[in-house]
Scaffold this active site. Structure first.
Site, PDB file in Angstrom:
ATOM      1  N   THR A  42      63.726 -59.553-110.463  1.00  0.00           N
ATOM      2  CA  THR A  42      62.991 -59.238-109.237  1.00  0.00           C
ATOM      3  C   THR A  42      62.960 -57.734-108.989  1.00  0.00           C
ATOM      4  O   THR A  42      63.962 -57.036-109.175  1.00  0.00           O
ATOM      5  CB  THR A  42      63.634 -59.949-108.039  1.00  0.00           C
ATOM      6  OG1 THR A  42      63.543 -61.356-108.240  1.00  0.00           O
ATOM      7  CG2 THR A  42      62.953 -59.589-106.735  1.00  0.00           C
ATOM      8  N   ARG A  50      67.446 -73.374-111.147  1.00  0.00           N
ATOM      9  CA  ARG A  50      66.916 -74.295-110.136  1.00  0.00           C
ATOM     10  C   ARG A  50      67.562 -75.668-110.245  1.00  0.00           C
ATOM     11  O   ARG A  50      67.820 -76.324-109.230  1.00  0.00           O
ATOM     12  CB  ARG A  50      65.400 -74.392-110.272  1.00  0.00           C
ATOM     13  CG  ARG A  50      64.679 -73.132-109.812  1.00  0.00           C
ATOM     14  CD  ARG A  50      63.214 -73.140-110.189  1.00  0.00           C
ATOM     15  NE  ARG A  50      62.602 -71.840-109.910  1.00  0.00           N
ATOM     16  CZ  ARG A  50      61.451 -71.443-110.415  1.00  0.00           C
ATOM     17  NH1 ARG A  50      60.766 -72.226-111.230  1.00  0.00           N
ATOM     18  NH2 ARG A  50      60.962 -70.259-110.108  1.00  0.00           N
ATOM     19  N   GLN A  68      73.754 -89.596 -81.845  1.00  0.00           N
ATOM     20  CA  GLN A  68      74.582 -88.761 -82.717  1.00  0.00           C
ATOM     21  C   GLN A  68      74.568 -89.286 -84.142  1.00  0.00           C
ATOM     22  O   GLN A  68      74.487 -88.520 -85.108  1.00  0.00           O
ATOM     23  CB  GLN A  68      76.016 -88.709 -82.179  1.00  0.00           C
ATOM     24  CG  GLN A  68      76.922 -87.697 -82.868  1.00  0.00           C
ATOM     25  CD  GLN A  68      76.684 -86.266 -82.401  1.00  0.00           C
ATOM     26  OE1 GLN A  68      75.657 -85.963 -81.784  1.00  0.00           O
ATOM     27  NE2 GLN A  68      77.617 -85.382 -82.695  1.00  0.00           N
ATOM     28  N   GLN A 119      70.979 -79.229 -87.921  1.00  0.00           N
ATOM     29  CA  GLN A 119      71.189 -80.446 -87.124  1.00  0.00           C
ATOM     30  C   GLN A 119      72.680 -80.748 -86.970  1.00  0.00           C
ATOM     31  O   GLN A 119      73.142 -81.138 -85.898  1.00  0.00           O
ATOM     32  CB  GLN A 119      70.474 -81.628 -87.765  1.00  0.00           C
ATOM     33  CG  GLN A 119      68.975 -81.634 -87.577  1.00  0.00           C
ATOM     34  CD  GLN A 119      68.591 -81.695 -86.099  1.00  0.00           C
ATOM     35  OE1 GLN A 119      69.073 -82.526 -85.342  1.00  0.00           O
ATOM     36  NE2 GLN A 119      67.713 -80.778 -85.695  1.00  0.00           N
ATOM     37  N   TYR A 175      65.293 -67.377-102.764  1.00  0.00           N
ATOM     38  CA  TYR A 175      65.648 -66.883-104.098  1.00  0.00           C
ATOM     39  C   TYR A 175      65.315 -67.921-105.165  1.00  0.00           C
ATOM     40  O   TYR A 175      65.175 -69.103-104.879  1.00  0.00           O
ATOM     41  CB  TYR A 175      67.095 -66.400-104.176  1.00  0.00           C
ATOM     42  CG  TYR A 175      68.207 -67.405-104.015  1.00  0.00           C
ATOM     43  CD1 TYR A 175      68.428 -68.406-104.953  1.00  0.00           C
ATOM     44  CD2 TYR A 175      69.094 -67.302-102.950  1.00  0.00           C
ATOM     45  CE1 TYR A 175      69.478 -69.288-104.826  1.00  0.00           C
ATOM     46  CE2 TYR A 175      70.150 -68.173-102.810  1.00  0.00           C
ATOM     47  CZ  TYR A 175      70.338 -69.170-103.749  1.00  0.00           C
ATOM     48  OH  TYR A 175      71.379 -70.035-103.616  1.00  0.00           O
ATOM     49  N   GLU A 176      65.154 -67.437-106.400  1.00  0.00           N
ATOM     50  CA  GLU A 176      64.688 -68.244-107.545  1.00  0.00           C
ATOM     51  C   GLU A 176      63.342 -68.891-107.264  1.00  0.00           C
ATOM     52  O   GLU A 176      63.093 -70.035-107.637  1.00  0.00           O
ATOM     53  CB  GLU A 176      65.732 -69.302-107.920  1.00  0.00           C
ATOM     54  CG  GLU A 176      67.084 -68.742-108.287  1.00  0.00           C
ATOM     55  CD  GLU A 176      67.004 -67.575-109.255  1.00  0.00           C
ATOM     56  OE1 GLU A 176      66.171 -67.623-110.169  1.00  0.00           O
ATOM     57  OE2 GLU A 176      67.770 -66.620-109.091  1.00  0.00           O
ATOM     58  N   ALA A 183      50.842 -82.217-100.602  1.00  0.00           N
ATOM     59  CA  ALA A 183      50.850 -83.137-101.755  1.00  0.00           C
ATOM     60  C   ALA A 183      52.088 -82.909-102.619  1.00  0.00           C
ATOM     61  O   ALA A 183      52.697 -83.859-103.096  1.00  0.00           O
ATOM     62  CB  ALA A 183      49.578 -82.943-102.568  1.00  0.00           C
TER      63      ALA A 183
END
Length: 452
Positions: free
Chosen positions: A70, A213, A258, A322, A351-352, A452
């Site tokens: 990068t 990834r 909860q 959450q 990132y990636e 999609a």
């Protein structure tokens, strides 16, 4: 942005085993890129001779590496990277140069203070022609003094939202010369006379990105599991409010709201960890196939790892938030563990590969598959896209009282996904039919393509 994560497992794709494992604090670690990207790239893109020379040194940390791809001006758009590596056949050397400020390598973990080597992705020039980005092994610092070598400027980029134990850095080249044999040449080569030998497949150099990834999916699932564990344990102890007057306050976990908030996060964590196992198995299989020149699995693996990376990182960031909210005001405290956990995982959205860009890459795969279906070539679909070729788009009829089997739920998801893919394709083709250029038609359909 360079890869980050709390645990780095380095995979030996020949045996399927992990030959190293770093467990570290949430705030990351200076050796992360060394194990997470430097070593895997040497294994995936170095020749046998290069591996024999460099991997033993890297394993004992006689050299400490990072992965510099990068730049300040370009991240996901690799084709526009600006650092050049120009071959000089007279001396059989490559000359690395950063021609602009935006060509500064920016973000590699461990670059600021730790690394003395880097795999640098640069535009390859030879005999007056550019052949696009290629990887080069470059020494950055003197092995005795640890000072930057002549022709190199580098340093730390400063504090970030998280990962501040990792010295993310910048790197600038001023006509730095390296030997010809420090271009990683398993797939593409530059001969001593400057002649370029192209790889068997243009995507063979993507192995490192796919590997990272695939590892991210499981790591992110683990972080969501940690957040859910914190929230569930808190909810099992914290008492708040009376359901029945005079019978005492109840555990927060007894409230159905909860449970709806935090139990799905635990389920997602397991799902993501299981999915990462599948992708890592595919990666191992793909690397074995690629060694024999077979790249048939690469498009499917690239689409699956890109799509899961984008979806999982987004869902994990939302899920951790959450869990934090489910702990009330206590979740805002640093002592809860949520602030560092959130800062670490939300970085995964960029990132990636930035998530929206990755979703659009997956869209290209889906559009191609959908066109195969419409041209009567459904039998050629990759396994992950076979649902697009189901005749009649099987629709299950649901009612509120029906017990949903796994099969019916999966069919429902496939039906929705199929409709989204083909409706996006219809809009794309409609715009093209009206005379809109391919790039603008794609841009005008990009929201539908991402869905999609």
């Amino acid at each position: 942005m360079a890869e980050h994560g709390p645990a780095i497992n380095v995979l030996d794709y020949e045996t399927g085993h992990h030959f190293s494992n770093l467990i570290m604090a949430r705030d990351s670690h200076p050796f992360e890129l060394h194990y997470g990207m430097f070593l895997p790239t040497l294994r995936g893109q170095g020749t046998d001779e290069q591996q024999e020379k460099w991997i033993p040194l890297a394993l004992i940390r006689a050299i400490v590496g990072t992965y510099a791809q990068t730049e300040l001006g370009h991240g996901t758009n690799l084709r526009k990277l600006e650092v050049t590596s120009t071959y000089d056949p007279k001396t059989q050397e490559f000359v690395l140069h950063s021609p602009t400020v935006t060509a500064t390598k920016w973000w590699p973990g461990g670059l600021g203070k730790t690394s003395n080597y880097a795999i640098v992705v640069a535009q390859l020039w030879t005999l007056g022609k550019c052949y696009g980005p290629h990887p080069f092994l470059v020494q950055l610092r003197d092995l005795e003094t640890h000072q930057p070598l002549p022709g190199i400027k580098l340093g730390d980029i400063g504090p970030k939202l998280g990962f501040n134990a990792n010295d993310n850095g910048f790197l600038i080249f001023d006509h730095l010369r390296i030997p010809r044999d420090q271009m990683l040449m398993r797939h593409a080569q530059v001969l001593p006379n400057g002649e370029y030998v192209k790889p068997a497949h243009s995507k063979l150099g993507y192995g490192t990105m796919v590997y990272v990834r695939s590892m991210m999916i499981g790591d992110q699932g683990l972080q969501l599991g940690i957040a859910a564990t914190i929230a569930i344990r808190y909810s099992a102890i914290r008492r708040q409010g009376e359901m029945v007057e005079g019978q005492g306050e109840v555990k927060v976990l007894d409230y159905q709201t909860q449970q709806y908030r935090i139990f799905p996060q635990m389920a997602k964590a397991y799902a993501y960890i299981f999915a990462s196992t599948k992708v890592r198995d595919m990666y191992t299989k793909n690397m074995k196939l690629m060694k024999s020149g077979n790249v048939s699995l690469l498009p499917e693996l690239h689409a699956l790892s890109s799509g899961l990376k984008a979806v999982v990182t987004w869902e994990v960031a939302q899920g951790i938030e959450q869990c934090r909210l489910a702990c009330g005001g206590h979740g805002f405290s640093q002592a809860s563990g949520f602030p560092e956990l959130y800062a670490q995982t939300v970085a995964g959205c960029t990132y990636e590969g930035e998530n929206i860009v990755l979703l659009l890459q997956v869209s290209k795969f889906l559009v191609k598959a959908a066109r195969q279906v419409r041209s009567g070539e459904a039998a050629l679909l990759a396994e992950v896209a076979e649902y697009l070729g189901v005749v009649g788009a099987n629709r299950s009829t649901f009612s509120q009282s029906q017990n949903f089997s796994d099969k019916i739920v999966i069919e429902a998801f496939e039906h929705v996904a199929r409709r989204l893919v083909f409706s996006a394709l219809d809009k794309l083709d409609h715009l093209r039919g009206e005379g809109v250029g391919p790039e603008e038609a794609w841009n005008r359909t990009s929201v539908e393509l991402c869905k999609a």
